[in-house]
Design a protein around this motif. Structure first.
Motif, PDB file in Angstrom:
ATOM      1  N   ASP A 101       0.321  -0.917  -0.137  1.00 41.04           N
ATOM      2  CA  ASP A 101      -0.245  -0.226   0.080  1.00 41.04           C
ATOM      3  C   ASP A 101       0.760   1.174  -0.122  1.00 41.04           C
TER       4      ASP A 101
ATOM      5  N   THR B 254       0.001   4.498   0.187  1.00 43.08           N
ATOM      6  CA  THR B 254      -1.142   5.376   0.940  1.00 43.08           C
ATOM      7  C   THR B 254      -0.146   6.010   1.614  1.00 43.08           C
ATOM      8  N   GLU B 255       0.250   7.176   2.189  1.00 44.56           N
ATOM      9  CA  GLU B 255       0.886   6.875   3.827  1.00 44.56           C
ATOM     10  C   GLU B 255      -0.283   7.419   4.623  1.00 44.56           C
ATOM     11  N   SER B 256       0.080   6.403   5.868  1.00 44.68           N
ATOM     12  CA  SER B 256      -0.905   6.621   7.065  1.00 44.68           C
ATOM     13  C   SER B 256      -0.377   8.004   7.751  1.00 44.68           C
TER      14      SER B 256
ATOM     15  N   GLU C  20       0.561   7.902  10.509  1.00 38.88           N
ATOM     16  CA  GLU C  20       1.508   7.435  11.417  1.00 38.88           C
ATOM     17  C   GLU C  20       3.009   7.285  10.823  1.00 38.88           C
ATOM     18  N   ASP C  21       3.011   6.827   9.756  1.00 42.48           N
ATOM     19  CA  ASP C  21       4.326   7.380   8.466  1.00 42.48           C
ATOM     20  C   ASP C  21       4.613   9.284   8.333  1.00 42.48           C
TER      21      ASP C  21
END
Length: 401
Positions: free
Chosen positions: A2, A4-6, A8-9
Motif C-alpha cells: 500500500d 498510501t501514507e498513513s 503515523e507514516d
C-alpha cells in the motif's frame, strides 16, 4: 504494498526531516553531498563520525527486528527515511555493506553467537565490512569462484588462499564476508562456503585500484594463508551458495529508493546547466531531458510496488525477477543521464577544472562513474539471463567448453 501514507507514516516522515534539519548543521553541514558513487574517498573519517551519531540516535538498522538491535520499522517507514535522507543531501553512509547486506544475512542465516558478536558492532558503526565475491575469473558468475579455504583442525581455523577484485572499500574495512571453495574437486555452485574474515591480519594484502574518477573505491584483495576461526562460517560448510544468494536478495533493498531521489537531484542539475548555457533551447535536448524525468518517475513507482516482493528473497530472481528488472532500469537510466549531461556540457565537458590538476566537475564525474552502473551489482547480461531462464523459463544459454 500500500503506497498510501498513513497518519503515523506522515508523522514519522516529519520526525526524520526535523532531526536531519536540526543535526545537519555546523561542522556536519559541511558534509552535505560528500561521498557517494565515485566519491567514496571524500571525508571518510568525518562521515564515519556522522554515521556513529546516527547510530547513537537510533537511525541505523531501521528494518532489523527489535530483538536483534534494530528498530523494527515497517518497509514503508524505511523507504521514508532513505528518501528524506537523500532529500537532505546528507553524506553518503560508510557501512552499507554491513548494515544493509550482512546484518540481515546474519539475522536470517547466522548463529546466535554470530549475531551477538557482530550485529551490535554493525548497528553501532564500530566495524566496517567489505564484500568478497568477485574474482578475476568470476565476476558476475560467482559459481566460478576459485578462492579456496581449508579447515586446519590443529588450530581450529579456516585458512584462505586466493584473490578477490572490485572489493568496494576493502582498504577502509575491518572485516570481509568471503565466498570460498571449501570442498576440493567441487565445481560451480557446489562446495562453496560463506566465511567471515578479518582483514587486518598478516596474510591479507589490499591493493587499491585507481579509478577514472580519481580515488580508489575498489580494491584487489589477496589472501595468502589468511585465517579466521572455525565458527566464522555462516550456514553449513559447502552450502554457502544459498547464503550468498540470500544476501543478494537484500542488496536491492529500501536504500536503493533513496538513489532515485539523488538521481532526481542530478537530473535537476543537468537541467539547470542546460538553461544556463542555452542548450535547453535545442528541442532534441529538451525532449531528452523531459523523457529522463518521466522515466525516473516510472522507475520509482515500479520499485515501490515490487520492493516488498524482493525483500528477503532466496536468490536474485526473487519477486518474479523484480530485483533484476529494477537493476536494469535504474542502471541504464543513470548511464544515459551521464551521456545527456556531457551533451549538455558540450565542449566544456572535455576540460577539467583547475590548472594542471585532474579535477572533475559533477557532470564529468557522473558520466565516468555511471559507465560502471550496468556492470557492478550484477551486469546487464546476468540480469537478462536471470529473467530469461528463471522467470520466463527459457532454455539456458549454452556454455563454452
Amino acid at each position: 504494498m500500500d503506497l498510501t501514507e498513513s497518519a503515523e507514516d506522515r508523522t514519522f516522515r516529519e520526525e526524520v526531516r526535523t532531526w536531519l534539519d536540526e543535526n545537519l548543521v555546523g561542522e556536519w553541514a559541511e558534509l552535505r553531498g560528500r561521498g557517494g558513487p565515485g566519491r567514496e574517498h571524500e571525508a571518510h573519517a568525518e562521515r564515519l563520525a556522522w554515521n556513529r551519531l546516527l547510530a547513537e540516535h537510533g537511525w541505523t538498522a531501521l528494518g532489523w527486528p527489535v530483538e536483534h538491535g534494530g528498530r523494527g520499522l515497517s518497509l514503508w517507514q524505511q523507504v521514508i527515511f532513505h528518501e528524506e535522507y537523500a532529500r537532505a543531501n546528507a553524506p553518503a553512509g560508510v557501512n552499507h555493506l554491513g548494515e544493509q547486506l550482512l546484518g540481515p544475512t546474519l539475522i536470517a542465516f547466522g548463529t546466535d553467537e554470530q549475531r551477538k558478536r557482530f550485529l551490535p558492532e554493525i548497528a553501532g558503526v564500530r566495524e566496517l565490512w567489505a564484500q568478497g565475491y568477485s574474482e578475476p575469473g568470476a565476476g558476475s558468475d560467482l559459481a566460478g569462484v576459485q578462492t579456496r579455504a581449508r579447515l586446519d583442525e590443529a588450530s581450529g581455523e579456516w585458512v584462505i588462499d586466493g584473490q578477490k577484485v572490485w572489493t568496494s572499500l576493502a582498504h577502509l574495512s575491518d572485516w570481509c564476508f568471503v565466498v570460498a571453495r571449501t570442498e576440493p574437486g567441487s565445481a560451480r555452485h557446489q562446495g562453496l562456503s560463506f566465511l567471515l574474515v578479518p582483514l587486518r591480519q598478516d596474510g591479507v594484502e589490499v591493493r587499491p585500484i585507481e579509478q577514472l574518477t580519481s580515488g580508489s573505491e575498489f580494491n584487489e584483495v589477496f589472501f595468502s594463508g589468511a585465517r579466521t576461526a572455525a565458527d566464522m562460517i555462516v550456514g553449513e560448510p559447502g552450502r554457502g551458495w544459498g547464503v550468498a544468494m540470500g544476501l543478494l536478495g537484500f542488496e536491492r533493498g529500501v536504500s536503493t529508493l533513496g538513489q532515485t531521489v539523488g538521481f532526481a537531484r542530478e537530473l535537476d542539475s543537468v537541467v539547470e546547466r542546460a538553461k544556463a548555457n542555452g542548450s535547453i533551447d535545442d528541442p532534441v535536448v529538451r525532449d531528452r531531458l523531459a523523457a529522463m524525468k518521466a522515466e525516473l518517475s516510472v522507475i520509482r513507482s515500479f520499485a515501490l510496488r515490487s520492493l516488498a516482493l524482493v525483500q528477503g528473497g532466496e536468490d536474485s530472481a526473487a519477486g518474479n525477477g523484480a530485483g533484476s528488472v529494477f537493476k536494469l532500469a535504474w542502471a541504464n537510466w543513470h548511464r544515459t543521464l551521464g551521456e545527456v549531461a556531457m551533451d549538455v556540457a558540450g565542449r566544456d565537458g572535455l576540460l577539467t577544472r583547475g590548472t594542471g590538476e585532474y579535477d572533475l566537475d559533477e557532470h564529468q564525474r557522473l558520466f565516468l562513474f555511471s559507465r560502471a552502473d550496468t556492470l557492478y551489482g550484477g551486469s546487464d547480461e546476468v540480469q537478462k539471463n536471470i529473467l530469461a531462464e528463471r522467470v520466463l523459463g527459457l532454455p539456458r544459454e549454452p556454455k563454452g567448453s
